[in-house]
Structures are given as C-alpha cells and as structure tokens.
Design an enzyme around this catalytic site. Structure first.
Site, PDB file in Angstrom:
ATOM      1  N   ASP A  21      18.724  11.973  -8.527  1.00 47.66           N
ATOM      2  CA  ASP A  21      20.158  11.797  -8.646  1.00 47.66           C
ATOM      3  C   ASP A  21      20.705  13.087  -9.270  1.00 47.66           C
ATOM      4  O   ASP A  21      19.941  13.856  -9.865  1.00 47.66           O
ATOM      5  CB  ASP A  21      20.445  10.586  -9.546  1.00 47.66           C
ATOM      6  CG  ASP A  21      21.911  10.472  -9.901  1.00 47.66           C
ATOM      7  OD1 ASP A  21      22.739  10.526  -8.993  1.00 47.66           O
ATOM      8  OD2 ASP A  21      22.216  10.347 -11.108  1.00 47.66           O
ATOM      9  N   ASP A  39      21.998   3.577  -9.773  1.00 51.23           N
ATOM     10  CA  ASP A  39      20.691   4.061  -9.313  1.00 51.23           C
ATOM     11  C   ASP A  39      19.628   2.969  -9.322  1.00 51.23           C
ATOM     12  O   ASP A  39      18.532   3.166  -8.788  1.00 51.23           O
ATOM     13  CB  ASP A  39      20.208   5.228 -10.201  1.00 51.23           C
ATOM     14  CG  ASP A  39      21.051   6.473 -10.025  1.00 51.23           C
ATOM     15  OD1 ASP A  39      21.513   6.707  -8.900  1.00 51.23           O
ATOM     16  OD2 ASP A  39      21.247   7.206 -11.011  1.00 51.23           O
TER      17      ASP A  39
END
Length: 647
Positions: free
Chosen positions: A350, A548
């Site tokens: 990420d 996430d």
C-alpha cells in the site's frame, strides 16, 4: 509452545491434550539445579554399579548390582516410563517413550543393566541440555512480557492515584514520570521527553516526543514528565496486542512440523516391526545365530531409531525464528507464516502510511470561479469534518478554526472518491478528479502533481487543494533489500491518483504500480499477482489502513504496519511490523529463510546419521553405547543448530 522430549513427550505423535499438559508441566518450572543433582546422583550410582559388575563379572546374578542399577534406572528413566504408560492408555502406543521403554527393559531382561541405565542416563543428560537451550531461546520472547506495565498514575480530583492499567478508561489523564513505562496508548497533553521504543519496535535509538504526539503502552519514558490522555483501553493497546500475539505465536504449526508429525506416526511402528524382525527371524534362518545376540541388536536398533532430534529441534527452530523476529520488532503470529514468508516471490505495498509517512500537509490552495482561498479551505474543512482520513485531518489542521457542525448535514463518504455533504443548504463535493467526472462537474484541471482534493459547490467547480506526503526514510532501502533477496516482483497498490502513484513509484524504484483502486480493486490486483506467481512462490501484501484488511486477508502472507496501523489490519495480518518501517519486510523474509534453512538442515542431518547407525546396528557393528551416543548426539547437535536462528 515447544514440544519437549521425555518428560515433555517430544514425539510428534502425541495428542494436543498431552502437548498442553507438557507445556503446563514446563511452566511449573524447569530447575537446572534440581535436574543437575538428579543427574549427578544417577552418575554416582552408575559408577558404583559398574564396580559391582566389574568385580563380579563371572557371577550371573548379584543382588548388589541390581540394588544399585535399578534405582539408577528408575531415577533417570521414571518420566520416560510413566509417559509411555500414560500414552499407551490413551491409545498412543508408538512414540519415543515406548521405544526407550521396551529397549531398556529388554536390556535388563538379557542382563545388560549398565546399558539400560546408560540409555536413560545419557537421554537425561541430553534432556538437560535441551531444556537449557529451550529456556535460553524462550527469553527473547518472554522478555516481551516484562514490558507489561504494572500500574498507572491516574489523575483524579483528589490528586494522583496509582491504579492497575486495566481500570483506566478512555479519556482519563495519566502521569508518566522519567524511568516509568507508559501503561496505555495515549496522546501527550503536556511535556516533552525521549522515549525508549525498543521493546515494541526493536529500535535502540530513543525517540523524541512532545505535545500532540501519540505514545504507545510499553514505551519507556526516559527524561521529562508526560501528561497523557488515554485513547485506548488496556486490552486494546499495542502492548496487549503484542502479548497476545507472542503468547499464541506457536499455536499454528508450519507445514514442515505437520510433515514431521505424519512422518513420526508412520516411522515409529515401522521401526518396532523391523526390530521384531531383527530379533526373531535371523535365529530361524542363519546357522549359528543366537537369540541373545539378535535380541540385543534389535534393542540397539530401537534406541538408535528414537526420533528425538527431529521432534525436538523442529519446533525449537520455528520458536527461535519467531523469537528472533520479535527481537527485531517483527511479530509473527505462527510458525506456518514463517514457511510462507520464506517462499515469498512477490510483494505488494500500500502507499499511504506504508511506503510514505502518511503525514499530510496542505501546500497549495488553488480557488476557481470567484471562490477565494479562505472560502475554499473553509468549505473543504467543513466537508471533511467527519472523516478520519489523514488527508481530511490535514485540511482541518490547515484551517485551524472551530467548525460549526450545525451547518453541516447529510454527510456521506463515497468510497475511494471523496465525500459529499450539505453545508448551509448547498451540496458540497470534496474528493478526487474521478469524483468530479462522476458528478459531471466541469473543471479544467485534472492532472496535478501531488495528492489533490477537488471541490465543487452546488454543481460549480470551486478549485483544488494540494496535500503533500513524503516517502518514509527507509522506503528506498526497503525496495533495494527486497531485490537483493531475489524478490523482484514488487508492486505498489494505491487509491491515490495516477500522477501521485507514478511519482512515488519512480522515487522508490518500484517498477510496477496500480492507482485509483478501491479496496475491492486491490483484492483483484492481488489475485492477479497470485495467478502470475502460481505455485512457484508466495505473495505478500503490506498495508496499514482499515481498507487494507480485505487484501491483507487475501494475500498468502498479510503484513500490517503495527505502530499506528488500524486494529482491523493488525488483527487480520499474519505478521505485524511494530515500528512501521517498510525495510523490516526484507528483514522478516531473511529471518524466515534462515529459519527454514536451519530446520531442513536438522531434518537431513538427523535422518542421514540415524540411517547410518541403523545399518550398523542391524549388522552388529554398533553397541548399545554407540546407539545412545547416536541418539543423544543427533538431538544435541540439532538443538544447538536450531538456536542459531536467534542470533
């Protein structure tokens, strides 16, 4: 935790119930002094018995010899005998204790008392070394338990009161003096200091903290007095999560451990059947062969065949791997994840909060259509007033004034696009360029370098605000380290714009990236990566936000930034990096690969040595003494090799 030999029933075929019991027994306390005295007593009796045997070696039976050797046998082998009996009653016949018991009782039956005692004595000595090695390897993890805060200085109307951290509530104020552990996660209201974060992050360099910064339970306040507002209950704090992860770290067995369990379940009965064949068949078919000689060889074979080295060293190796990682601020939730991590061939990151600091700052305000900079910033702050996103926080911080919530209604978050709200009866949109296109808002600025928030009021474009983020100091080194380890398939997955993603990817040296992704898009991207890698390796994903969590769960290895990461990401992840440094990903892979290598060294070494001595035993070239040294020697070598992973 770790399965142990003899009194701990190290054979992998033991049930989970007996494993728990063994762990309980170990927690009762392994006393090196007590075990040392026991071994010394048995050695003294063994020497005394040998004197009886030497002086009366032509006598077939002496009471003195038995009076000395039998107590020595029982003292050194009592735990083996009782475990064998207990396991037989439970239906677990073929284990190490059973092999040791029938081998030594057989030796006594053919009047080989010194050999019988020797088997148990040297096994006891081996166990002594093993327990010492286990205790030493556990210190790296159990030391984390020492950072558990015992008390908190709670500020009350009647002054400072010392209480248990468990009774402090969110919003309470606590005082932390120099030298004390911070008992709960909180935000500093007053004071500045240096804090030691090594227990949480593995980093030895103290960190400077001041008003407004977040500190975590388990950190040690080194200099100034800190007044802290508690933001999480003790059970939800970072330290509580660490303790829970560590205490349950070995509950998930690796594939290698499961393989050895299955191997031992088949190996032990094969050895028993082979020993029976060696004892019974040769006297029937070989002229001159005696039952006494071949029974002795069969007993030697049983002692050599004990799978102690394998069954002790493999869980110890994985435990050492988990402990070695914990010392570096990397928490691995189970041995199975070490195996997966060692096989990682592709890593997806990420961006915000993982590769970049996630500390946003408004750097440019560009109004449009007769809106002023002040108007634009105020509208953006009002629109983002209910969002917890770092970008929203940075806008509110830049505005710096109280927001009248009564003027705001119908607030809605549009996933991966932005927000919509009614402000003073006007519909305000704040978000990405995609949001402007989706709502058909006419605007002439699309591609802007940096993270940008576009605003529209009542269908009219009002301008945009640029927010800057920067890569973490070790982000470039993290990518280089992964490539050095042979992980060349590195991808960045972000919900940010193409322009920002491209800029960050070029800065860090990441070859591949995907931008403007929704949470479900990240899952799709990971599934594509999983198909590309196939069975050749594993895919890891590294993230920190609540968005996430789905992709962390989908990857072969989910890694969360645990310092200030979301609870959802940390709970879902297989591995937690406590200091939020992306370079720890490569370090975790290196630890996992070293652990995997050491475990397989032990497996191959033990099988090769035992195979050689089994052949020697069958052909009468190995005595009971050599069998003992082969078994204990292999176990000790494997144990000492396993502890290397801690370094």
């Amino acid at each position: 935790m770790i399965q142990k030999s003899t009194h701990s029933g190290c054979c992998a075929s033991d049930s989970e119930t007996s494993h728990d019991e063994h762990e309980h027994n170990h927690e009762q306390g392994f006393s090196l002094k007590r075990e040392g005295i026991l071994v010394g007593t048995v050695i003294a009796l063994f020497i005394l018995g040998s004197v009886f045997e030497e002086r009366l070696h032509n006598t077939p039976f002496t009471i003195g010899e038995y009076l000395v050797f039998i107590p020595a046998y029982l003292l050194s082998g009592w735990s083996v005998l009782t475990n064998a009996g207990r396991n037989i009653l439970r239906g677990k016949v073929f284990d190490e204790n059973f092999l040791m018991t029938i081998a030594t009782l057989g030796a006594i039956a053919i009047h080989q008392l010194p050999e019988a005692v020797g088997v148990m004595l040297f096994f006891k000595i081996g166990e002594l070394f093993q327990e010492t090695a286990v205790s030493r390897s556990k210190r790296s993890i159990s030391s984390l338990l020492e950072i558990r805060p015992d008390s908190a200085n709670l500020k009350t109307d009647n002054g400072i009161k010392t209480v248990s951290p468990e009774v402090v509530r969110v919003g309470d104020t606590i005082l932390v003096k120099p030298g004390e552990k911070i008992p709960l996660d909180g935000k500093i209201l007053d004071g500045k200091s240096q804090v030691d974060t090594s227990a949480l992050t593995g980093e030895s360099v103290p960190r400077s903290v001041g008003v407004g910064e977040t500190v975590l339970a388990g950190m040690i306040n080194q200099s100034g007095v800190l007044t802290i507002e508690v933001i999480k209950l003790f059970g939800e704090s970072s330290i509580a999560r660490i303790l829970d992860l560590v205490q349950n770290a070995s509950s998930k067995k690796s594939q290698t451990q499961k393989f050895i369990t299955r191997f031992a379940q088949r190996y032990t009965p094969v050895v028993v059947i082979l020993s029976l064949a060696v004892a019974l068949l040769p006297p029937l078919f070989i002229p001159g062969a005696t039952h006494a000689e071949w029974v002795y060889r069969a007993l030697v074979l049983l002692v050599i065949s004990c799978p102690c080295g394998l069954v002790i060293s493999i869980p110890l190796g994985y435990f050492g791997g988990v402990g070695g990682a914990a010392k570096r601020g990397i928490l691995v939730k189970g041995a199975t994840f070490l195996d997966s991590l060692a096989a990682v061939k592709a890593v997806a990151f990420d961006k915000t909060g993982t590769l970049t600091k996630g500390v946003f700052k408004v750097t440019e305000i560009m109004p449009s259509n007769e809106f002023s900079q002040a108007d634009l910033l105020k509208l953006a702050a009002q629109a983002e007033s209910n969002s917890n996103h770092p970008i929203a926080k940075s806008i509110r911080l830049a505005y710096g004034k109280p927001i009248d919530e009564s003027t705001i209604s119908n607030y809605t978050e549009i996933a991966a696009h932005g927000v919509q709200a009614e402000i003073e009866n006007r519909v305000v949109l704040a978000g990405s360029d995609r949001l402007m296109h989706q709502e058909n808002i006419a605007h002439d600025t699309c591609n802007v370098k940096g993270t940008v928030v576009h605003l529209a009021v009542a269908g009219i474009y009002a301008g945009y605000i640029i927010i800057s983020d920067e890569p973490k100091p070790d982000a470039i080194a993290a990518i280089k380290s992964l490539k050095t380890l042979g992980v060349n398939n590195i991808v960045m997955l972000t919900g940010d714009s193409q322009t920002v993603a491209q800029q960050v990817a070029q800065t860090l040296g990441i070859d591949s990236y995907e931008a403007e992704l929704l949470p479900e898009d990240k899952v799709t991207a990971i599934e594509k990566l999983l198909r590309e890698v196939g069975k050749k390796g594993k895919v890891a994903f590294v993230g920190d936000g609540i968005n996430d969590a789905p992709v962390i769960a989908r990857a072969d290895v989910g890694i969360a930034m645990g310092g200030l990461g979301s609870d959802a990401a940390i709970e879902t992840a297989d591995i937690v990096i406590m200091n939020d440094d992306p370079s720890k990903v490569a370090e975790a892979i290196a630890v996992a690969r070293k652990t995997h290598s050491i475990v397989w060294q032990n497996i191959i070494f033990a099988l090769v040595v035992k195979s050689i001595f089994i052949i020697l035993g069958v052909f009468g070239l190995a005595t009971m003494w050599e069998a003992v040294f082969a078994d204990v020697g292999v176990a000790l070598a494997a144990i000492f090799n396993a502890t290397r992973v801690l370094k």
